[in-house]
Design an enzyme around this catalytic site. Structure first.
Site, mmCIF file in Angstrom:
data_model
loop_
_atom_site.group_PDB
_atom_site.id
_atom_site.type_symbol
_atom_site.label_atom_id
_atom_site.label_comp_id
_atom_site.label_asym_id
_atom_site.label_seq_id
_atom_site.Cartn_x
_atom_site.Cartn_y
_atom_site.Cartn_z
ATOM 1 N N CYS A 137 61.342 19.146 45.773
ATOM 2 C CA CYS A 137 61.953 18.644 46.042
ATOM 3 C C CYS A 137 62.949 18.020 45.031
ATOM 4 O O CYS A 137 62.781 17.954 44.566
ATOM 5 C CB CYS A 137 62.416 18.376 47.278
ATOM 6 N N HIS A 166 58.271 22.253 51.553
ATOM 7 C CA HIS A 166 57.811 21.625 52.129
ATOM 8 C C HIS A 166 56.729 22.272 53.243
ATOM 9 O O HIS A 166 57.011 23.048 53.231
ATOM 10 C CB HIS A 166 58.533 20.400 53.058
HETATM 11 N N1 GLN Z 1 67.411 13.812 47.928
HETATM 12 C C1 GLN Z 1 67.610 15.231 47.101
HETATM 13 C C2 GLN Z 1 68.199 16.076 48.117
HETATM 14 O O1 GLN Z 1 68.753 16.021 48.341
HETATM 15 C C3 GLN Z 1 65.972 15.428 47.837
HETATM 16 C C4 GLN Z 1 65.678 15.821 48.884
HETATM 17 C C5 GLN Z 1 64.687 15.905 49.359
HETATM 18 O O2 GLN Z 1 63.350 15.222 48.536
HETATM 19 N N2 GLN Z 1 63.766 16.041 50.667
HETATM 20 O O3 GLN Z 1 68.755 17.234 46.938
#
Ligand code: GLN
Length: 242
Positions: free
Chosen positions: A94, A195
């Site tokens: 992510c 995740h």
């Molecule tokens: N901040 C990033 C996004 O919203 C990654 C989010 C995350 O790692 N869950 O795309």
């Protein structure tokens, strides 16, 4: 691998560790130990230097602001890029995935330079966040079973010619570009929006990272009963009509 065993680095747990992504480090550690390998795990906080001679680096997801800070520090530090030059394997999730790319849009709405270790560019999706369960078929070249995990991101990631999509979604958004791709990889650097922790849900990916690090084609088999039960449960839950 050094004489002291497989060196695993969990990068910036103080900034990048959402949704239990730290579990990815635990799974790599455990799967290696189950094969009789000694593991030397180091958690590198954002005020510390990233070591350049480890075997596997894991980097997780994060909120938008910590993501900006992490990218700035990693770029200044330079350790991850040197580690890749030394042949290290990197697995990112992510926010970590976006940071490894060439550019992403940060919390200030500005394009920010990434580490350029994966040929991807991330923008911010205008539509609603990509949130929910994902099922995807992993690139056949990797010989891995279907990918299960969940996503929660605003970013949209475009995969360039220097990388390949990690998977094709059957359920969920993945990279969010509408082309059905999820994640990206090149020989030694992997990125995903999943995740779960994703390596707990997909332990064969952890095995793949270990094989790459050891430069072997196979690892002794281990009892996967509980991992398989977890996978089945999560896959069938994802397929339930809402
Ligand atoms: N901040 C990033 C996004 O919203 C990654 C989010 C995350 O790692 N869950 O795309």
């Amino acid at each position: 691998m050094s004489d002291t065993g497989l060196r695993v680095v969990w990068v910036y747990p103080d900034l990048l560790s959402t949704y239990g992504d730290q579990g990815n480090a635990l799974v790599v550690e455990r799967r290696a130990q189950q094969r009789g390998l000694a593991v030397q795990r180091t958690d590198v906080r954002s005020d510390q230097q990233v070591p350049t001679s480890a075997d596997i680096y894991l980097i997780g997801g994060g909120e938008d602001r910590p993501q900006r800070l992490a990218a700035e520090r990693l770029l200044r530090d330079g350790g991850l890029s040197r580690a890749v030059d030394n042949g290290a394997i990197i697995f990112s999730v992510c926010a970590g995935y976006q940071i490894l790319g060439r550019e992403f849009v940060n919390d200030l709405g500005e394009p920010q330079r990434g580490l350029g270790l994966l040929d991807v560019v991330s923008t911010r999706g205008e539509a609603e966040r990509c949130v929910g369960d994902v099922l995807a078929d992993i690139d056949g070249e990797l010989g891995l079973p279907e990918l299960t995990g969940f996503e929660n991101h605003q970013g949209i990631t475009h995969v360039g010619p220097g990388a390949r999509p990690l998977a094709r979604v059957r359920l969920g958004k993945g990279n969010g570009t509408g082309d059905g791709t999820e994640g990206a990889w090149n020989d030694t650097v992997f990125g995903t929006y999943m995740h779960g922790p994703v390596l707990a849900r997909n332990p064969q990916i952890a095995d793949h990272l270990i094989k790459l690090a050891l430069d072997v084609n196979a690892l002794p088999s281990v009892n996967d009963q509980w991992y398989e039960a977890l996978r089945k449960e999560r896959i069938s839950a994802a397929l339930q009509p809402a």
